[in-house]
Design an enzyme around this catalytic site. Structure first.
Site, PDB file in Angstrom:
ATOM      1  N   HIS A  12      -7.842  -0.400   5.680  1.00 22.33           N
ATOM      2  CA  HIS A  12      -8.946  -1.867   6.636  1.00 22.33           C
ATOM      3  C   HIS A  12      -9.103  -2.773   5.411  1.00 22.33           C
ATOM      4  O   HIS A  12     -10.069  -2.526   4.970  1.00 22.33           O
ATOM      5  CB  HIS A  12      -9.385  -1.294   7.896  1.00 22.33           C
ATOM      6  CG  HIS A  12      -9.690  -3.120   8.080  1.00 22.33           C
ATOM      7  ND1 HIS A  12      -9.009  -3.433   9.500  1.00 22.33           N
ATOM      8  CD2 HIS A  12     -10.861  -4.125   8.252  1.00 22.33           C
ATOM      9  CE1 HIS A  12      -9.127  -4.863  10.063  1.00 22.33           C
ATOM     10  NE2 HIS A  12     -10.599  -4.933   9.469  1.00 22.33           N
TER      11      HIS A  12
ATOM     12  N   ASP B 143      -9.185   0.246  14.286  1.00 14.11           N
ATOM     13  CA  ASP B 143     -10.146   0.009  13.298  1.00 14.11           C
ATOM     14  C   ASP B 143     -11.734   1.195  13.652  1.00 14.11           C
ATOM     15  O   ASP B 143     -12.239   0.506  13.134  1.00 14.11           O
ATOM     16  CB  ASP B 143     -10.462  -1.182  12.721  1.00 14.11           C
ATOM     17  CG  ASP B 143      -9.056  -1.908  12.574  1.00 14.11           C
ATOM     18  OD1 ASP B 143      -7.992  -1.459  11.964  1.00 14.11           O
ATOM     19  OD2 ASP B 143      -8.858  -3.042  13.176  1.00 14.11           O
TER      20      ASP B 143
ATOM     21  N   ASN C 107      -5.850   5.710   8.275  1.00 17.28           N
ATOM     22  CA  ASN C 107      -5.351   3.769   8.109  1.00 17.28           C
ATOM     23  C   ASN C 107      -6.522   3.014   7.224  1.00 17.28           C
ATOM     24  O   ASN C 107      -7.651   3.813   6.473  1.00 17.28           O
ATOM     25  CB  ASN C 107      -5.194   3.070   9.297  1.00 17.28           C
ATOM     26  CG  ASN C 107      -5.329   1.435   9.620  1.00 17.28           C
ATOM     27  OD1 ASN C 107      -4.203   1.690   8.788  1.00 17.28           O
ATOM     28  ND2 ASN C 107      -6.377   0.953   9.678  1.00 17.28           N
TER      29      ASN C 107
ATOM     30  N   ASN D 243       0.791  -1.141   0.201  1.00 23.44           N
ATOM     31  CA  ASN D 243       0.275  -0.149   0.117  1.00 23.44           C
ATOM     32  C   ASN D 243       0.976   1.299   0.222  1.00 23.44           C
ATOM     33  O   ASN D 243       0.489   2.054  -1.045  1.00 23.44           O
ATOM     34  CB  ASN D 243      -0.878  -0.629   1.351  1.00 23.44           C
ATOM     35  CG  ASN D 243      -2.579  -1.100   0.260  1.00 23.44           C
ATOM     36  OD1 ASN D 243      -3.399  -0.087   0.238  1.00 23.44           O
ATOM     37  ND2 ASN D 243      -2.312  -1.838   1.474  1.00 23.44           N
TER      38      ASN D 243
ATOM     39  N   GLU E 101      -7.502  -1.849  -2.640  1.00 27.70           N
ATOM     40  CA  GLU E 101      -6.775  -1.238  -1.714  1.00 27.70           C
ATOM     41  C   GLU E 101      -5.884   0.209  -2.428  1.00 27.70           C
ATOM     42  O   GLU E 101      -5.825   0.785  -1.896  1.00 27.70           O
ATOM     43  CB  GLU E 101      -5.191  -2.202  -0.665  1.00 27.70           C
ATOM     44  CG  GLU E 101      -6.905  -2.627   0.636  1.00 27.70           C
ATOM     45  CD  GLU E 101      -5.906  -3.691   1.409  1.00 27.70           C
ATOM     46  OE1 GLU E 101      -5.183  -3.230   1.976  1.00 27.70           O
ATOM     47  OE2 GLU E 101      -6.023  -4.963   1.747  1.00 27.70           O
TER      48      GLU E 101
ATOM     49  N   MET F 252       0.968  -2.349  12.137  1.00 24.95           N
ATOM     50  CA  MET F 252      -0.072  -3.298  12.891  1.00 24.95           C
ATOM     51  C   MET F 252       0.140  -3.049  14.304  1.00 24.95           C
ATOM     52  O   MET F 252      -0.352  -3.675  14.890  1.00 24.95           O
ATOM     53  CB  MET F 252       0.813  -5.154  13.294  1.00 24.95           C
ATOM     54  CG  MET F 252       1.778  -5.327  11.711  1.00 24.95           C
ATOM     55  SD  MET F 252      -0.775  -5.318  11.108  1.00 24.95           S
ATOM     56  CE  MET F 252      -1.223  -7.418  12.037  1.00 24.95           C
TER      57      MET F 252
HETATM   58  C1  GRF Z   1      -3.222  -4.764   3.939  1.00 27.64           C
HETATM   59  O1  GRF Z   1      -4.288  -5.736   4.005  1.00 27.64           O
HETATM   60  C2  GRF Z   1      -3.769  -3.522   4.886  1.00 27.64           C
HETATM   61  O2  GRF Z   1      -5.435  -3.815   5.180  1.00 27.64           O
HETATM   62  C3  GRF Z   1      -3.489  -4.071   5.911  1.00 27.64           C
HETATM   63  O3  GRF Z   1      -2.812  -5.146   5.429  1.00 27.64           O
HETATM   64  C4  GRF Z   1      -2.168  -5.140   5.049  1.00 27.64           C
HETATM   65  C5  GRF Z   1      -0.757  -4.504   4.149  1.00 27.64           C
HETATM   66  O4  GRF Z   1      -0.287  -4.578   2.974  1.00 27.64           O
HETATM   67  N1  GRF Z   1      -4.189  -2.929   7.172  1.00 27.64           N
HETATM   68  P1  GRF Z   1       0.750  -4.034   2.270  1.00 27.64           P
HETATM   69  O5  GRF Z   1       2.341  -3.913   3.865  1.00 27.64           O
HETATM   70  O6  GRF Z   1       0.537  -2.840   2.582  1.00 27.64           O
HETATM   71  O7  GRF Z   1       1.355  -4.948   1.298  1.00 27.64           O
END
Ligand code: GRF
Length: 213
Positions: free
Chosen positions: A109, A150, A107, A14, A179, A90
Protein backbone atom coordinates in the site's frame (compact mmCIF):
# COMPACT_ATOMS: atom_id res chain seq x y z
CA UNK A 1 12.92 -21.69 -3.84
CA UNK A 2 9.65 -20.20 -2.74
CA UNK A 3 6.82 -20.46 -5.28
CA UNK A 4 5.06 -17.12 -5.66
CA UNK A 5 1.65 -16.33 -7.11
CA UNK A 6 0.60 -12.76 -7.81
CA UNK A 7 -2.70 -10.94 -8.27
CA UNK A 8 -2.69 -7.75 -10.32
CA UNK A 9 -5.27 -5.30 -11.67
CA UNK A 10 -3.17 -2.79 -13.56
CA UNK A 11 0.32 -1.89 -14.70
CA UNK A 12 2.12 -4.44 -12.60
CA UNK A 13 5.33 -2.51 -11.92
CA UNK A 14 5.50 -4.07 -8.44
CA UNK A 15 5.04 -7.50 -10.01
CA UNK A 16 7.91 -6.66 -12.36
CA UNK A 17 10.11 -5.66 -9.41
CA UNK A 18 9.44 -9.05 -7.80
CA UNK A 19 10.04 -10.96 -11.05
CA UNK A 20 13.32 -9.08 -11.59
CA UNK A 21 14.48 -9.80 -8.03
CA UNK A 22 13.75 -13.52 -8.54
CA UNK A 23 15.64 -13.52 -11.82
CA UNK A 24 18.75 -11.83 -10.47
CA UNK A 25 18.86 -13.88 -7.28
CA UNK A 26 17.81 -11.25 -4.72
CA UNK A 27 14.76 -13.44 -4.02
CA UNK A 28 15.28 -17.19 -3.66
CA UNK A 29 12.03 -17.80 -5.47
CA UNK A 30 10.04 -17.88 -8.67
CA UNK A 31 6.80 -16.25 -9.79
CA UNK A 32 4.82 -19.18 -11.16
CA UNK A 33 1.29 -17.80 -11.74
CA UNK A 34 -0.33 -14.40 -12.18
CA UNK A 35 -4.07 -13.79 -11.97
CA UNK A 36 -5.88 -10.59 -12.90
CA UNK A 37 -9.47 -9.44 -12.60
CA UNK A 38 -8.76 -7.27 -15.64
CA UNK A 39 -8.05 -9.15 -18.87
CA UNK A 40 -6.30 -6.08 -20.29
CA UNK A 41 -4.01 -5.46 -17.30
CA UNK A 42 -0.49 -4.77 -18.48
CA UNK A 43 0.66 -6.85 -15.50
CA UNK A 44 -0.62 -9.95 -17.33
CA UNK A 45 1.48 -9.04 -20.36
CA UNK A 46 4.55 -8.59 -18.18
CA UNK A 47 4.01 -12.12 -16.83
CA UNK A 48 3.43 -13.59 -20.31
CA UNK A 49 6.64 -11.95 -21.52
CA UNK A 50 8.48 -13.99 -18.87
CA UNK A 51 6.71 -17.24 -19.74
CA UNK A 52 4.71 -17.16 -16.49
CA UNK A 53 1.22 -18.75 -16.52
CA UNK A 54 -1.53 -16.09 -16.56
CA UNK A 55 -5.23 -16.21 -15.78
CA UNK A 56 -8.17 -13.83 -16.01
CA UNK A 57 -10.63 -14.43 -13.19
CA UNK A 58 -13.18 -11.84 -12.16
CA UNK A 59 -16.77 -11.26 -11.14
CA UNK A 60 -17.56 -11.60 -14.86
CA UNK A 61 -16.06 -15.08 -15.18
CA UNK A 62 -17.29 -16.03 -11.65
CA UNK A 63 -20.27 -13.91 -10.51
CA UNK A 64 -20.35 -15.67 -7.13
CA UNK A 65 -17.57 -14.36 -4.86
CA UNK A 66 -17.16 -17.67 -3.06
CA UNK A 67 -16.81 -19.51 -6.39
CA UNK A 68 -14.29 -16.93 -7.50
CA UNK A 69 -12.24 -17.46 -4.34
CA UNK A 70 -12.38 -21.24 -4.88
CA UNK A 71 -11.27 -20.93 -8.51
CA UNK A 72 -8.37 -18.69 -7.57
CA UNK A 73 -7.27 -21.04 -4.79
CA UNK A 74 -7.46 -24.00 -7.16
CA UNK A 75 -5.22 -22.31 -9.71
CA UNK A 76 -2.68 -21.14 -7.15
CA UNK A 77 -2.58 -24.49 -5.32
CA UNK A 78 -2.33 -26.20 -8.71
CA UNK A 79 0.93 -24.29 -9.19
CA UNK A 80 2.06 -25.21 -5.63
CA UNK A 81 2.08 -21.53 -4.70
CA UNK A 82 3.37 -20.91 -1.18
CA UNK A 83 3.19 -17.12 -1.07
CA UNK A 84 0.69 -14.80 -2.75
CA UNK A 85 1.62 -11.21 -3.56
CA UNK A 86 -1.13 -8.71 -4.24
CA UNK A 87 0.52 -6.19 -6.53
CA UNK A 88 -1.87 -3.39 -7.34
CA UNK A 89 -4.83 -5.77 -7.01
CA UNK A 90 -7.96 -3.70 -6.50
CA UNK A 91 -10.33 -6.33 -5.10
CA UNK A 92 -10.89 -7.78 -1.66
CA UNK A 93 -10.73 -11.54 -1.25
CA UNK A 94 -13.09 -13.51 0.97
CA UNK A 95 -12.67 -16.00 3.83
CA UNK A 96 -12.20 -19.02 1.53
CA UNK A 97 -9.19 -17.44 -0.11
CA UNK A 98 -7.75 -16.04 3.11
CA UNK A 99 -8.10 -19.35 4.98
CA UNK A 100 -6.52 -21.30 2.11
CA UNK A 101 -3.44 -19.05 2.33
CA UNK A 102 -3.52 -18.09 6.00
CA UNK A 103 -0.74 -15.56 6.77
CA UNK A 104 0.64 -16.12 3.27
CA UNK A 105 -0.93 -13.24 1.34
CA UNK A 106 0.98 -9.96 1.15
CA UNK A 107 -0.21 -6.58 -0.05
CA UNK A 108 1.60 -3.34 -0.74
CA UNK A 109 0.00 0.00 0.00
CA UNK A 110 1.49 3.38 -0.98
CA UNK A 111 1.14 5.09 2.42
CA UNK A 112 2.05 4.60 6.05
CA UNK A 113 -0.75 2.35 7.25
CA UNK A 114 -2.87 2.40 9.35
CA UNK A 115 -3.27 5.98 8.09
CA UNK A 116 -4.59 6.56 4.57
CA UNK A 117 -5.79 3.01 4.04
CA UNK A 118 -9.15 1.32 3.67
CA UNK A 119 -12.05 1.69 1.28
CA UNK A 120 -11.60 4.54 -1.20
CA UNK A 121 -7.88 4.94 -0.47
CA UNK A 122 -6.45 3.61 -3.69
CA UNK A 123 -4.31 5.02 -6.48
CA UNK A 124 -4.09 8.81 -6.61
CA UNK A 125 -6.68 9.25 -3.83
CA UNK A 126 -4.13 8.12 -1.26
CA UNK A 127 -1.52 10.68 -2.29
CA UNK A 128 -4.06 13.49 -2.71
CA UNK A 129 -5.26 12.94 0.87
CA UNK A 130 -1.67 12.91 2.19
CA UNK A 131 -0.75 16.13 0.33
CA UNK A 132 -3.99 17.90 1.34
CA UNK A 133 -3.43 16.98 5.00
CA UNK A 134 0.12 18.41 4.73
CA UNK A 135 1.58 15.26 6.21
CA UNK A 136 5.33 15.63 6.72
CA UNK A 137 5.97 11.95 5.90
CA UNK A 138 4.49 9.24 3.71
CA UNK A 139 5.84 5.99 2.35
CA UNK A 140 4.96 2.39 1.59
CA UNK A 141 3.70 -0.50 3.69
CA UNK A 142 3.87 -4.24 3.10
CA UNK A 143 1.31 -6.12 5.18
CA UNK A 144 -0.51 -9.43 5.43
CA UNK A 145 -4.09 -9.27 4.23
CA UNK A 146 -7.25 -9.95 6.17
CA UNK A 147 -10.86 -9.44 5.20
CA UNK A 148 -10.74 -5.65 5.39
CA UNK A 149 -8.96 -3.39 2.88
CA UNK A 150 -5.40 -2.47 3.92
CA UNK A 151 -5.92 -3.82 7.41
CA UNK A 152 -3.83 -6.91 8.27
CA UNK A 153 -0.58 -6.96 10.30
CA UNK A 154 2.15 -4.64 9.03
CA UNK A 155 5.35 -6.49 8.10
CA UNK A 156 7.49 -3.58 6.93
CA UNK A 157 7.45 0.12 6.09
CA UNK A 158 9.66 2.66 4.39
CA UNK A 159 9.19 6.39 4.99
CA UNK A 160 10.07 9.43 2.91
CA UNK A 161 9.60 13.17 3.45
CA UNK A 162 6.67 14.84 1.72
CA UNK A 163 8.06 17.99 0.08
CA UNK A 164 6.24 21.34 0.19
CA UNK A 165 6.12 21.33 -3.61
CA UNK A 166 4.83 17.72 -3.88
CA UNK A 167 1.70 17.08 -5.90
CA UNK A 168 -0.20 13.79 -5.63
CA UNK A 169 1.54 12.67 -8.83
CA UNK A 170 5.07 13.60 -7.78
CA UNK A 171 4.57 11.93 -4.41
CA UNK A 172 3.13 8.80 -6.07
CA UNK A 173 6.18 8.60 -8.34
CA UNK A 174 8.65 8.93 -5.46
CA UNK A 175 6.79 6.37 -3.37
CA UNK A 176 6.59 3.92 -6.30
CA UNK A 177 10.41 3.84 -6.32
CA UNK A 178 10.30 2.82 -2.65
CA UNK A 179 7.62 0.20 -3.35
CA UNK A 180 9.93 -1.41 -5.91
CA UNK A 181 12.59 -1.64 -3.18
CA UNK A 182 10.50 -2.74 -0.19
CA UNK A 183 8.27 -5.35 -1.82
CA UNK A 184 11.07 -7.56 -3.23
CA UNK A 185 13.03 -7.04 0.00
CA UNK A 186 10.18 -8.35 2.17
CA UNK A 187 9.58 -11.29 -0.19
CA UNK A 188 13.30 -12.11 -0.04
CA UNK A 189 13.18 -12.04 3.77
CA UNK A 190 10.26 -14.47 3.71
CA UNK A 191 12.02 -16.73 1.19
CA UNK A 192 15.17 -16.80 3.35
CA UNK A 193 13.24 -17.48 6.56
CA UNK A 194 14.24 -14.14 8.12
CA UNK A 195 10.52 -13.44 8.32
CA UNK A 196 8.81 -16.68 9.36
CA UNK A 197 5.21 -16.69 8.19
CA UNK A 198 4.73 -20.36 9.10
CA UNK A 199 4.91 -19.38 12.72
CA UNK A 200 3.57 -15.84 12.53
CA UNK A 201 2.24 -14.36 15.76
CA UNK A 202 0.88 -10.82 15.40
CA UNK A 203 1.20 -10.13 19.12
CA UNK A 204 4.94 -10.85 19.06
CA UNK A 205 5.70 -9.14 15.76
CA UNK A 206 7.23 -5.67 15.40
CA UNK A 207 7.26 -4.11 11.94
CA UNK A 208 10.57 -3.71 10.11
CA UNK A 209 11.54 -0.17 9.07
CA UNK A 210 13.71 -0.12 5.95
CA UNK A 211 15.86 2.77 4.74
CA UNK A 212 14.58 4.43 1.59
CA UNK A 213 16.17 3.45 -1.72
C1 GRF B 1 0.97 0.72 -6.21
O1 GRF B 1 1.09 2.06 -5.82
C2 GRF B 1 0.52 -0.13 -5.07
O2 GRF B 1 0.99 0.30 -3.83
C3 GRF B 1 -0.97 0.03 -5.09
O3 GRF B 1 -1.30 0.08 -6.46
C4 GRF B 1 -0.17 0.54 -7.22
C5 GRF B 1 0.10 -0.53 -8.23
O4 GRF B 1 1.10 -0.20 -9.13
N1 GRF B 1 -1.62 -1.01 -4.33
P1 GRF B 1 1.66 -1.32 -10.11
O5 GRF B 1 0.46 -1.97 -10.79
O6 GRF B 1 2.43 -2.31 -9.29
O7 GRF B 1 2.51 -0.58 -11.09
Amino acid sequence: MIRIGALVSGGGSNLQAIIDACKDGRIDGEVVAVISNNSRAYGLQRAKDQGIATYHLSSVTHPDEEELDKAMVEILKGHDVELVCLAGYMKKRGPTFIKAFANKVLNIHPALLPKYGGKGFYGRNVHRAVVEAREPRSGATVHLIDEQYDHGPILAQVEIDVKDEDTPDSLAARILIQEHMIYPKVVSMIASGEIDLDDFDTSKWTPIYLDPA
